[in-house]
Structure formats: C-alpha cells, structure tokens
Motif scaffolding. Structure first.
Motif, PDB file in Angstrom:
ATOM      1  N   GLY A   1      80.944   6.197 -96.274  1.00  0.00           N
ATOM      2  CA  GLY A   1      79.573   5.748 -96.456  1.00  0.00           C
ATOM      3  C   GLY A   1      79.131   4.915 -95.273  1.00  0.00           C
ATOM      4  O   GLY A   1      79.828   3.962 -94.889  1.00  0.00           O
ATOM      5  N   THR A   2      77.992   5.261 -94.690  1.00  0.00           N
ATOM      6  CA  THR A   2      77.518   4.520 -93.513  1.00  0.00           C
ATOM      7  C   THR A   2      76.873   3.195 -93.882  1.00  0.00           C
ATOM      8  O   THR A   2      76.755   2.298 -93.048  1.00  0.00           O
ATOM      9  CB  THR A   2      76.497   5.368 -92.732  1.00  0.00           C
TER      10      THR A   2
ATOM     11  N   GLY B   1      78.576   0.882 -98.181  1.00  0.00           N
ATOM     12  CA  GLY B   1      79.147   2.211 -98.006  1.00  0.00           C
ATOM     13  C   GLY B   1      79.819   2.735 -99.257  1.00  0.00           C
ATOM     14  O   GLY B   1      80.231   3.896 -99.317  1.00  0.00           O
TER      15      GLY B   1
END
Length: 564
Positions: A490-491, A500
């Motif tokens: 997850g960014t 994230g």
C-alpha cells in the motif's frame, strides 16, 4: 437499526402480547437474531408479526414513556437551542417540548438510561424520554443540528491552560473540579470519538516529564496524535477516572475499571487500566465496540480446512479445543465465533472470562474475580454442577485449571480455552510442563489452533512491486516457487491515513489430534517432533499460511516476517 442491543428485552415484551404466536417468535429469534445480522424488532416487523408502529407502541408502554406517533411537524427554535448540536448527535436525541422544570426528548434509543443520568446533571433539568421512530430522529438531527466537526486543536484553543497549572494531585476536590470542567469533558469525549471512528482497539494516555502523549492502536500498530500540553495530563486522567468510577485520589497503586459511553448514538464499552509511573499515571482504555467485531466464523478470513475443523471441534460431544497465540491475536474472537455456531435453545453454554469482553445473547458469562477468590479453576469447578454442554474458559493458567478442564471433557463436555504459546504443537508441551499427565492430555485434546493477526493491504492504494531477493530469502521463497505470482503493497492514502494498511486478517495453523499424534503425546515427544508429525499429517504452518496470504494479495512480506 431498531434496538439492536436489546434483543432479549424486545423478546420479553412480545412474550406478554396476546394473539402473537410464541412459537413463531422463538423460531424467529433462533433463525435470525442469534447470528447478529439484524435486531429482533426488525425481524418481527419483516416477518409480518407486528408493524413498526406496534413495536414502538409496545416499547413506550413497557418503559412507561410518552410515544410520538408519526413525524414531528415543527419544533420551537428556543427548544432546539436548549440542546447543543454536539450533545444531540452524541446521544441521538432531539428536544420536543419543555414542561415545568424539565425537557421532553425524542430518543433513538429510549432503553439507554445513560441519557437520563448524564443529561440530568449536564442540563440541570428533569429529563423525560419520548419513544419515536429512530429514522425520524435521524432526519430531525440532519435538519436542525448541522454537525460541525470540532478538532482537538480547536478544543485546545478553548482550554484555559493556566487553570490547570500547578494542580495538586493530593487534593481530591481540585482534581474533581478540574475533571468536570467543560473543556476537559469535551476534549476527552473527542479523543474517544476519534479513536472509535478510526476503529482503534486501545487508547493510551502517557505522561512523561515534559510531554503528555496520546496514542491509538489501530490494526495492531500505534499512532500518535498531536500531543496536548503537559499541564492537561492530570485533569484528563482525572476525568477518565471519574467516568470509570475509580478512586480519583489514589495514585500509588494500579486500578481497573469499566465505563459505558454513548458515542454517536451507540453504546461502547471501555475497559480502563491505570498504572502509576515516574511522572504520573499512565492510562490505557481497551475499546470493546461490539459493532466493530464480527463474531461469525464465515467472516474471520479462515481457510476452509480450519473453519471445518473448528466446527467439528465445537460440535463434538466432548473434548478440549485450544486456541494459542500472543495477546491481541484474536483468540477470544475466534472462540466467541465458535460458540455462536452452537448457541441454540437446546444447548447450555457457560463461559468464564477475565473480564467478559462482549455480551452474547443466550450464553451465561461469568467474570472471574480474583479479589474474592473466583478464579478460572473455581469457576470451572462450579460449571460442572450447572449441567452445561459447552464450556469456555478464558485461559488455562495453572495445573488446577488444566486438570478440571480435562475432567470436564472426559465427563461429556466440550471445553474451549486459550494458551500463550508460539505455535500449535507448543500447546501440548506447555500443558505437560505445567504438570498435566500426558495420558490425560492425549485422551481429552481434540484440536489445537494457533493464530496471528497481520495487517491487510489497503485496497484504496494497493500497488504491485517486486520485492528484494534478501526479503524473499528471509521468508524462504525461491524464484521457481514464485512463478508468475505478483506482490503488492500500500502506497498510503486518505482511506488508510497514509499507513498503506487497512484492517487485519488472520494466519492460522491447526492440529487435529489423531491416534498416532496421541501416541506421540503419551511418549513425551518434544515440540519439534510433534511439529514435524503434524506437518506430515497435513498441518499448514503459520509461515506457510502467511505465504498464502502474500500470494492472495492480502498482506505483505514484511507483515508475515514480523508475526511468524
């Protein structure tokens, strides 16, 4: 939802109604209510046994309250202004009219006695609740009370910090006065509201020499909010002790309490623990929010083989089922979900817990109380005289509890419990190390489940990436095993507060005790030997289940390495 938390009360009300099929009511209760998907009142309405108006009328009659029939046409402005928007939304109430010395409030939850207790003190008026359709109240709240979101920074700007400088913790009156100051009350309420919106499991209030830190635990990770001034530590902690009915003047020993709050219209339980430290009392609140926990095996993310094993274990006529894992790994949630599978009219269920975390309709739950000598062993011994079918013991902590659990299973009861071990085979050696005879353990043990919780990748910012070779080597993956499989992380986005991750999923390993495994227990085999035997019989280890979670795109290599 119409009175979701009061299913047993609604059932009692309808048992007194003539002309309604009691058999139909009982069937409805067993089929639709015990799974927690809807309230008993909603089930009765959808089945055509009563109209919504009939239910509201019966509730008003049962409580002795006034009933508001139909929608409210108009409310005088001065009546509306008598209640602040924040209070209206917190308790889900709307003022209807005033009478001599009192105010009549439409209440979405008229069963919640805290509304009367809290607002009588806060408003200095006699409170009269009026039963009304909750949907109408939601419409009135939207219409008359625009919800202005306060921030902690806004509240801190309103707090007169000089008022709390130099507070003396030895002076109980000063502490009580500070704890009941409106800005402090609003600050504590807002901290709790934000934590519950974020689905935090714990709230930490930590005083240090030069700062006062407040942190939330969300999905197993701690996040710090902007620290308030150090001078607020004493009044804020005093406020928490007031609402949890702890001794506000006692700062030398740990205290434990519990508080029920109404937050955004729903009742939330908070377990309170205080701990004396060098710079003041540290306080941790464990959030017990029933609506945030889904006690259903089908929704726990269990692999099919594990789910089948749990259902087999809990439906057997006797035997012991043990769940192992560290604190906060979801053991109690798994056991509750297993009990709900057999929570039926023809089955007597008893639990001993420290403390009772979630109240479940149809189960007799006993909180242990060490101060009066009611520990797990004593409760379990008493259970055997209560004619139970299934028993849950919060934890097997000593040899006495272990022996009584074995005795219960050998005399025709299913016993569910927990242990703190690193893996499933370790539960066997832990019980033997306690002093339990191997032949008794092998005769009674049926299943052992080990579990961990890992954070799930946020679906809103999920992206593919290529992990480094060192990371794959650490988890034991080779290039030929990966094939075309993809890895994700997850960014960070608004949905997950830039973490994230959002939510958690479980990793599991389960041992089904076979005849050959029983022989190994009897022979005193070591944990490593038991583990190898379980793997040969088909057990998927926690690490292997973690790799399955990575390949399914649920979690990351880092999370699996951290917890397995």
């Amino acid at each position: 939802m119409l009175y979701l938390d009061y299913n047993s009360t609604i059932r009692d009300i309808f048992r007194q109604v003539e002309g309604v099929s009691q058999h139909g009511l009982d069937e409805l209760y067993n089929d639709q209510v015990r799974d927690g998907s809807r309230s008993y009142a909603e089930s009765i309405i959808s089945a055509g046994l009563a109209s919504r108006e009939d239910v509201l009328s019966l509730v008003a009659e049962f409580l002795g309250y006034e009933l508001q029939v139909g929608e409210v046409a108009e409310i005088e402005p001065d009546i509306l202004f008598s209640i602040e928007p924040e209070i209206a939304h917190q308790y889900r109430i709307v003022p209807l009219y005033r009478s001599e010395g009192g105010v009549h409030l439409l209440a979405a939850d008229p069963f919640n006695s805290a509304i009367i207790d809290d607002l009588t003190f806060a408003l200095d008026l006699e409170i009269h609740l009026v039963v009304c359709d909750p949907d109408h109240i939601e419409e009135l709240l939207k219409k008359h009370y625009t919800k202005e979101e306060s921030t902690l920074s806004d509240l801190l700007g309103q707090v007169g910090l000089e008022d709390f400088e130099g507070l003396d913790e030895a002076k109980e009156n000063e502490l009580a006065d500070a704890a009941n100051e409106t800005p402090i009350i609003r600050f504590v309420n807002l901290v709790m509201q934000q934590a519950i919106r974020a689905q935090a499991s714990d709230i930490h209030f930590e005083p240090f020499e030069d700062e006062f830190r407040i942190r939330y635990r969300v999905d197993g990770a701690l996040y710090e909010m902007s620290p308030p001034p150090r001078s607020l530590a004493l009044p804020v902690i005093s406020r928490i002790k007031v609402i949890s009915e702890l001794n506000i003047a006692e700062h030398r020993i740990p205290q434990d309490g519990r508080v029920k709050l109404t937050i955004e219209g729903r009742a939330v339980d908070l377990r309170v623990s205080t701990l004396p430290t060098q710079f003041g009392e540290s306080v941790v609140l464990r959030v017990l929010d029933k609506s945030a926990v889904n006690l259903d095996l089908d929704n726990l993310g269990l692999p099919d083989s594990v789910k089948t094993g749990i259902r087999d274990a809990v439906r057997r006529p006797n035997g012991i089922f043990i769940v192992t894992g560290p604190t906060g790994s979801g053991k109690t949630t798994t056991l509750y979900s297993a009990l709900r599978e057999v929570n039926e009219i023809d089955t007597k269920l008893l639990t001993a817990e420290d403390p009772v975390e979630y109240e479940i309709e149809g189960i007799m739950q006993v909180p242990v109380n060490h101060q009066v000598g009611l520990d797990f062993a004593r409760a379990l011994r008493a259970f055997l005289r209560q004619d139970p079918d299934k028993i849950m013991v919060g934890e097997i902590r000593d040899i006495e509890t272990a022996r009584i659990a074995v005795q219960a299973s050998l005399t025709g009861h299913v016993v569910l419990s927990t242990l703190h071990t690193n893996d499933a085979p370790g539960a066997v050696t832990r019980l033997v190390d306690m002093g339990l005879e191997p032949f008794l353990l092998s005769a009674s043990l049926e299943f052992v489940l080990a579990q961990r919780l890992v954070r799930k990748i946020c679906s809103g910012c999920k992206e593919e990436y290529a992990p480094k070779k060192e990371m794959l080597d650490a988890i034991g993956l080779k290039a030929d095993e990966i094939g075309e499989r993809r890895f994700y992380y997850g960014t960070g986005c608004e949905e997950c507060s830039q973490a994230g991750y959002r939510g958690r999923t479980g990793l599991f390993e389960m041992i089904k005790v076979t005849d050959s495994f029983r022989e190994m227990i009897n022979s005193g085999a070591a944990t490593l030997v038991l583990r190898q035997s379980a793997i040969e019989q088909g057990m998927r280890t926690l690490r292997e289940d973690g790799i399955r979670s990575i390949f399914d795109g649920e979690s990351t290599v880092e999370e699996v390495l951290k917890y397995t």
